[in-house]
Design a protein around this motif. Sequence first.
Motif, PDB file in Angstrom:
ATOM      1  N   ALA A 132       2.932  99.381  13.565  1.00  0.00           N
ATOM      2  CA  ALA A 132       3.992  99.263  14.571  1.00  0.00           C
ATOM      3  C   ALA A 132       3.694 100.133  15.783  1.00  0.00           C
ATOM      4  O   ALA A 132       3.910  99.718  16.934  1.00  0.00           O
ATOM      5  CB  ALA A 132       5.334  99.653  13.956  1.00  0.00           C
ATOM      6  N   SER A 133       3.193 101.331  15.555  1.00  0.00           N
ATOM      7  CA  SER A 133       2.855 102.232  16.644  1.00  0.00           C
ATOM      8  C   SER A 133       1.719 101.661  17.487  1.00  0.00           C
ATOM      9  O   SER A 133       1.771 101.687  18.731  1.00  0.00           O
ATOM     10  CB  SER A 133       2.466 103.599  16.075  1.00  0.00           C
ATOM     11  N   VAL A 134       0.693 101.140  16.828  1.00  0.00           N
ATOM     12  CA  VAL A 134      -0.440 100.559  17.552  1.00  0.00           C
ATOM     13  C   VAL A 134       0.000  99.345  18.358  1.00  0.00           C
ATOM     14  O   VAL A 134      -0.410  99.171  19.514  1.00  0.00           O
ATOM     15  CB  VAL A 134      -1.563 100.174  16.564  1.00  0.00           C
ATOM     16  N   ALA A 135       0.859  98.519  17.779  1.00  0.00           N
ATOM     17  CA  ALA A 135       1.289  97.295  18.464  1.00  0.00           C
ATOM     18  C   ALA A 135       2.023  97.602  19.761  1.00  0.00           C
ATOM     19  O   ALA A 135       1.742  97.002  20.810  1.00  0.00           O
ATOM     20  CB  ALA A 135       2.170  96.472  17.525  1.00  0.00           C
ATOM     21  N   VAL A 136       2.965  98.549  19.723  1.00  0.00           N
ATOM     22  CA  VAL A 136       3.722  98.858  20.938  1.00  0.00           C
ATOM     23  C   VAL A 136       2.835  99.553  21.965  1.00  0.00           C
ATOM     24  O   VAL A 136       2.952  99.310  23.180  1.00  0.00           O
ATOM     25  CB  VAL A 136       4.973  99.708  20.600  1.00  0.00           C
ATOM     26  N   ALA A 137       1.911 100.396  21.507  1.00  0.00           N
ATOM     27  CA  ALA A 137       1.005 101.071  22.438  1.00  0.00           C
ATOM     28  C   ALA A 137       0.062 100.068  23.103  1.00  0.00           C
ATOM     29  O   ALA A 137      -0.191 100.159  24.310  1.00  0.00           O
ATOM     30  CB  ALA A 137       0.208 102.142  21.697  1.00  0.00           C
ATOM     31  N   ARG A 138      -0.461  99.124  22.337  1.00  0.00           N
ATOM     32  CA  ARG A 138      -1.364  98.123  22.912  1.00  0.00           C
ATOM     33  C   ARG A 138      -0.655  97.239  23.917  1.00  0.00           C
ATOM     34  O   ARG A 138      -1.213  96.897  24.961  1.00  0.00           O
ATOM     35  CB  ARG A 138      -1.976  97.272  21.795  1.00  0.00           C
ATOM     36  N   ARG A 139       0.591  96.857  23.608  1.00  0.00           N
ATOM     37  CA  ARG A 139       1.335  96.023  24.571  1.00  0.00           C
ATOM     38  C   ARG A 139       1.526  96.766  25.881  1.00  0.00           C
ATOM     39  O   ARG A 139       1.397  96.181  26.972  1.00  0.00           O
ATOM     40  CB  ARG A 139       2.690  95.618  23.982  1.00  0.00           C
ATOM     41  N   ALA A 140       1.858  98.037  25.799  1.00  0.00           N
ATOM     42  CA  ALA A 140       2.065  98.822  27.016  1.00  0.00           C
ATOM     43  C   ALA A 140       0.765  98.968  27.800  1.00  0.00           C
ATOM     44  O   ALA A 140       0.744  98.823  29.034  1.00  0.00           O
ATOM     45  CB  ALA A 140       2.619 100.199  26.657  1.00  0.00           C
ATOM     46  N   VAL A 141      -0.338  99.245  27.109  1.00  0.00           N
ATOM     47  CA  VAL A 141      -1.623  99.423  27.779  1.00  0.00           C
ATOM     48  C   VAL A 141      -2.118  98.102  28.374  1.00  0.00           C
ATOM     49  O   VAL A 141      -2.653  98.069  29.490  1.00  0.00           O
ATOM     50  CB  VAL A 141      -2.655 100.011  26.791  1.00  0.00           C
ATOM     51  N   ALA A 161       4.008 104.972  22.062  1.00  0.00           N
ATOM     52  CA  ALA A 161       4.059 105.305  20.638  1.00  0.00           C
ATOM     53  C   ALA A 161       5.294 106.137  20.312  1.00  0.00           C
ATOM     54  O   ALA A 161       5.883 106.005  19.231  1.00  0.00           O
ATOM     55  CB  ALA A 161       2.789 106.049  20.227  1.00  0.00           C
ATOM     56  N   ALA A 162       5.702 106.979  21.248  1.00  0.00           N
ATOM     57  CA  ALA A 162       6.901 107.805  21.021  1.00  0.00           C
ATOM     58  C   ALA A 162       8.140 106.938  20.833  1.00  0.00           C
ATOM     59  O   ALA A 162       8.995 107.229  19.992  1.00  0.00           O
ATOM     60  CB  ALA A 162       7.100 108.764  22.187  1.00  0.00           C
ATOM     61  N   THR A 163       8.228 105.865  21.613  1.00  0.00           N
ATOM     62  CA  THR A 163       9.417 105.004  21.518  1.00  0.00           C
ATOM     63  C   THR A 163       9.495 104.305  20.166  1.00  0.00           C
ATOM     64  O   THR A 163      10.584 103.869  19.767  1.00  0.00           O
ATOM     65  CB  THR A 163       9.415 103.953  22.636  1.00  0.00           C
ATOM     66  N   ALA A 164       8.361 104.191  19.479  1.00  0.00           N
ATOM     67  CA  ALA A 164       8.349 103.542  18.166  1.00  0.00           C
ATOM     68  C   ALA A 164       8.601 104.527  17.035  1.00  0.00           C
ATOM     69  O   ALA A 164       8.602 104.129  15.858  1.00  0.00           O
ATOM     70  CB  ALA A 164       7.007 102.840  17.950  1.00  0.00           C
ATOM     71  N   ASP A 165       8.824 105.797  17.368  1.00  0.00           N
ATOM     72  CA  ASP A 165       9.007 106.834  16.353  1.00  0.00           C
ATOM     73  C   ASP A 165      10.398 107.444  16.484  1.00  0.00           C
ATOM     74  O   ASP A 165      10.618 108.349  17.300  1.00  0.00           O
ATOM     75  CB  ASP A 165       7.938 107.917  16.514  1.00  0.00           C
ATOM     76  N   ALA A 247       5.653 122.494  28.010  1.00  0.00           N
ATOM     77  CA  ALA A 247       6.495 121.403  27.510  1.00  0.00           C
ATOM     78  C   ALA A 247       7.057 121.739  26.132  1.00  0.00           C
ATOM     79  O   ALA A 247       8.246 121.517  25.860  1.00  0.00           O
ATOM     80  CB  ALA A 247       5.680 120.108  27.455  1.00  0.00           C
ATOM     81  N   ALA A 248       6.212 122.283  25.259  1.00  0.00           N
ATOM     82  CA  ALA A 248       6.674 122.639  23.918  1.00  0.00           C
ATOM     83  C   ALA A 248       7.695 123.771  23.968  1.00  0.00           C
ATOM     84  O   ALA A 248       8.624 123.821  23.152  1.00  0.00           O
ATOM     85  CB  ALA A 248       5.491 123.024  23.041  1.00  0.00           C
ATOM     86  N   SER A 249       7.549 124.686  24.918  1.00  0.00           N
ATOM     87  CA  SER A 249       8.510 125.775  25.074  1.00  0.00           C
ATOM     88  C   SER A 249       9.897 125.231  25.398  1.00  0.00           C
ATOM     89  O   SER A 249      10.911 125.811  24.999  1.00  0.00           O
ATOM     90  CB  SER A 249       8.032 126.727  26.174  1.00  0.00           C
ATOM     91  N   ALA A 250       9.933 124.119  26.125  1.00  0.00           N
ATOM     92  CA  ALA A 250      11.202 123.463  26.446  1.00  0.00           C
ATOM     93  C   ALA A 250      11.656 122.536  25.329  1.00  0.00           C
ATOM     94  O   ALA A 250      12.648 121.816  25.484  1.00  0.00           O
ATOM     95  CB  ALA A 250      11.065 122.675  27.747  1.00  0.00           C
ATOM     96  N   ARG A 251      10.904 122.541  24.218  1.00  0.00           N
ATOM     97  CA  ARG A 251      11.184 121.759  23.023  1.00  0.00           C
ATOM     98  C   ARG A 251      11.031 120.253  23.260  1.00  0.00           C
ATOM     99  O   ARG A 251      11.734 119.447  22.638  1.00  0.00           O
ATOM    100  CB  ARG A 251      12.560 122.096  22.445  1.00  0.00           C
ATOM    101  N   ALA A 252      10.120 119.885  24.160  1.00  0.00           N
ATOM    102  CA  ALA A 252       9.720 118.490  24.264  1.00  0.00           C
ATOM    103  C   ALA A 252       9.002 118.114  22.972  1.00  0.00           C
ATOM    104  O   ALA A 252       8.284 118.933  22.383  1.00  0.00           O
ATOM    105  CB  ALA A 252       8.797 118.291  25.463  1.00  0.00           C
ATOM    106  N   HIS A 253       9.158 116.872  22.516  1.00  0.00           N
ATOM    107  CA  HIS A 253       8.499 116.458  21.275  1.00  0.00           C
ATOM    108  C   HIS A 253       6.991 116.347  21.485  1.00  0.00           C
ATOM    109  O   HIS A 253       6.490 116.426  22.617  1.00  0.00           O
ATOM    110  CB  HIS A 253       9.088 115.147  20.748  1.00  0.00           C
TER     111      HIS A 253
END
Length: 428
Positions: A132-141, A161-165, A247-253
């Motif tokens: 599922a992650s690969v499929a959404v990433a490939r469509r976007a790319v 890939a983030a949107t699929a998780d 980014a991680a300090s701001a608690r971005a995933h």
Amino acid sequence: MRDQDPSPADADRRLSTREAAELLGVKPETVYAYVSRGLLSSRRAAGGRGSTFATEEVAALARRNRREGSGSGGPGGELSVRTRLTLIDTDRYYFRGVDAVELATRYTYEEVAEWLWTGRFRPGAAFAAPEASVAVARRAVDALPEHTTPTDRLRVAAIAAATADPLRFDLSDAAVLGTARTLIPTLVAALPPVRPGHRDTGPLAHRLWARLTGRQADEAELRVLDTALALLVDHDLAASTLAVRVAASARAHAYAAVSAGLGVLEGPLHGAASGLAHKLLLEVLDRGSAAPVIAEELRAGRRVPGLGHRLYAGEDPRARALFSLLEEIPHTAPALAAARDIVATTARRTPLHANVDLALAVLTVSCAMPATAGETVFAVARTAGWIAHALEEYGERPLRMRPSGLYTGPKPPRPLPEQDTDGAERPR
């Protein structure tokens, strides 16, 4: 650090690198970093061994550091961040205390990444991407314009890939490690393969190879690529890694933190170096000699790519390891000879060693890869290091990566600005 300036009697004496480092309160590697940034000038010592520095110039920089850098967390206004991941010391570097070159030449990229993340060795570690992650990433790319760079594709793939998780906001160690083990192969799978009909099986280096060239690889070539990935996993606080930690300090995933690193990597002063070395090497091969090519680079005021590194006074250990492996592959001989010609030609005036970008260029040129291939290898490899730094930062106080600005604008209070009828500002 010494707080006293040198006496007049010592002012004319030139300092060794060790003495300059002592006066500045920094490591010798940082002294060379000051030289590369134009903050210090150096002169070769008698006999050609080491460099010397003007005492007064070093003292002036020390005064400036004391004046401006006292609250910055590091000498000379540089930010310092405690980390348990990578140490660079005297032309060697270490992952969690283990020699990084030895790790990279004995273990796979996935095994080295696991060591960096956890401090535990996982023999046979393998990364697999969810369909599922690969499929959404490939469509976007696939929706991107044809001229899109590989780094653009990787950044888009990471966000897709983030949107699929749905669990991406879980920042526990176990969850972030799970993300790491699936995100990296997803990024590779999202890149369009050059060779039609390629099956995404085997180690990550095998899957990435099909995205870099249409040539069938032998075991020696795949070993070079896998070793390059492992060597490039991390390299202390490079600009892209600092962006990830902010980014991680701001608690971005983790996906967003990796995207921040990819954004900085695309800058011409960071990720583009390997592509410039690739083009330089092709031109030397085409013209049969490095001399005219180097002359044109210098005449245009450009720095010769693929040479020198601000953190290594001597040879870049990553380049040394890759050149050793490349020498075992017969068809790399012309590109290796051209790389040696580049180093020897520039050494007539400036004794700079080859860095990892030039070594990557030998691989990419010899294996019919595009100029962007080195940047792709770098980005995929460094994703593991970025996630390791994000993991460390998630364990620190939130929003600690917040330096204070040193305001240099007009002194307040000032009157409110007014506008003329044409919209231009005029003072009251």
